[in-house]
Design a protein around this motif. Sequence first.
Motif, mmCIF file in Angstrom:
data_model
loop_
_atom_site.group_PDB
_atom_site.id
_atom_site.type_symbol
_atom_site.label_atom_id
_atom_site.label_comp_id
_atom_site.label_asym_id
_atom_site.label_seq_id
_atom_site.Cartn_x
_atom_site.Cartn_y
_atom_site.Cartn_z
ATOM 1 N N LYS A 250 1.433 1.609 -2.117
ATOM 2 C CA LYS A 250 2.220 0.599 -2.840
ATOM 3 C C LYS A 250 1.772 -0.826 -2.537
ATOM 4 O O LYS A 250 1.668 -1.643 -3.442
ATOM 5 N N ASN A 251 1.535 -1.121 -1.289
ATOM 6 C CA ASN A 251 1.178 -2.494 -0.908
ATOM 7 C C ASN A 251 -0.270 -2.629 -0.458
ATOM 8 O O ASN A 251 -0.630 -3.624 0.161
ATOM 9 N N HIS B 236 -6.690 1.953 -4.130
ATOM 10 C CA HIS B 236 -5.805 2.129 -5.275
ATOM 11 C C HIS B 236 -5.538 3.609 -5.529
ATOM 12 O O HIS B 236 -6.438 4.431 -5.421
ATOM 13 N N MET C 238 -2.366 -0.773 -4.526
ATOM 14 C CA MET C 238 -1.998 -0.891 -5.934
ATOM 15 C C MET C 238 -1.969 0.501 -6.555
ATOM 16 O O MET C 238 -2.784 1.341 -6.239
ATOM 17 N N THR D 154 -3.966 -3.488 -0.959
ATOM 18 C CA THR D 154 -4.720 -4.336 -1.895
ATOM 19 C C THR D 154 -6.195 -3.959 -1.998
ATOM 20 O O THR D 154 -6.893 -4.443 -2.881
ATOM 21 N N SER E 12 7.903 0.531 -8.750
ATOM 22 C CA SER E 12 8.295 -0.607 -9.589
ATOM 23 C C SER E 12 7.103 -1.487 -9.963
ATOM 24 O O SER E 12 7.130 -2.161 -10.993
ATOM 25 N N GLU E 13 6.061 -1.467 -9.150
ATOM 26 C CA GLU E 13 4.875 -2.269 -9.447
ATOM 27 C C GLU E 13 3.685 -1.345 -9.666
ATOM 28 O O GLU E 13 3.327 -0.564 -8.788
ATOM 29 N N TYR E 14 3.087 -1.463 -10.840
ATOM 30 C CA TYR E 14 1.963 -0.600 -11.213
ATOM 31 C C TYR E 14 1.262 -1.198 -12.418
ATOM 32 O O TYR E 14 1.809 -2.069 -13.099
ATOM 33 N N SER E 15 0.061 -0.729 -12.666
ATOM 34 C CA SER E 15 -0.667 -1.083 -13.886
ATOM 35 C C SER E 15 -0.796 0.180 -14.719
ATOM 36 O O SER E 15 -1.147 1.239 -14.196
#
Length: 160
Positions: A123-124, A129, A1, A126, A149-152
């Motif tokens: 990126k992937n 981080h 992540m 889990t 494209s995927e982030y917090s």
Amino acid sequence: MIFILTGEIRTGKTTALLDWISNRSDVDGLLCPDGEGGKRYFFKIKANETFKLEAEAEVETENVIKIGSYIFLKSAFVKANDYLISVASKTKCKYVIIDELGKLELKNEGLHRSSEALISSFKNNTTQHLILVIRDYLLEDILRHYNISEYSLWKTEDLK
């Protein structure tokens, strides 16, 4: 992540991270705080070591990268990239920090080499981080440049 800490220039992003990591043992990577006289330096988190980032004005130009009013040592970026890549391959830390991604990285300089490697490997992931520090006005450019494209998204107050 991937977590992204963003905010305007000089709003305490690095200071907030320094406070956040102070009582943690599950974080490694590099921070880039201001030192004496406002000169920036790199801080290796787990190793608890620092090394110079900003050059003096009289340094030969082939040994430095100039961006805005900053004069950075090329050798510091080599050392920083090597450290981050080695941390990512060896560490079992929950968090790895890269402080910060900006205009140099958009030109494939600065911390680009390690950022590219770490972003793709985290990126992937889990269990581990990656925390990226990015100035707010460069966020979209950095996301596009590294195909994130995927982030917090974090703000400094999220670290309290």
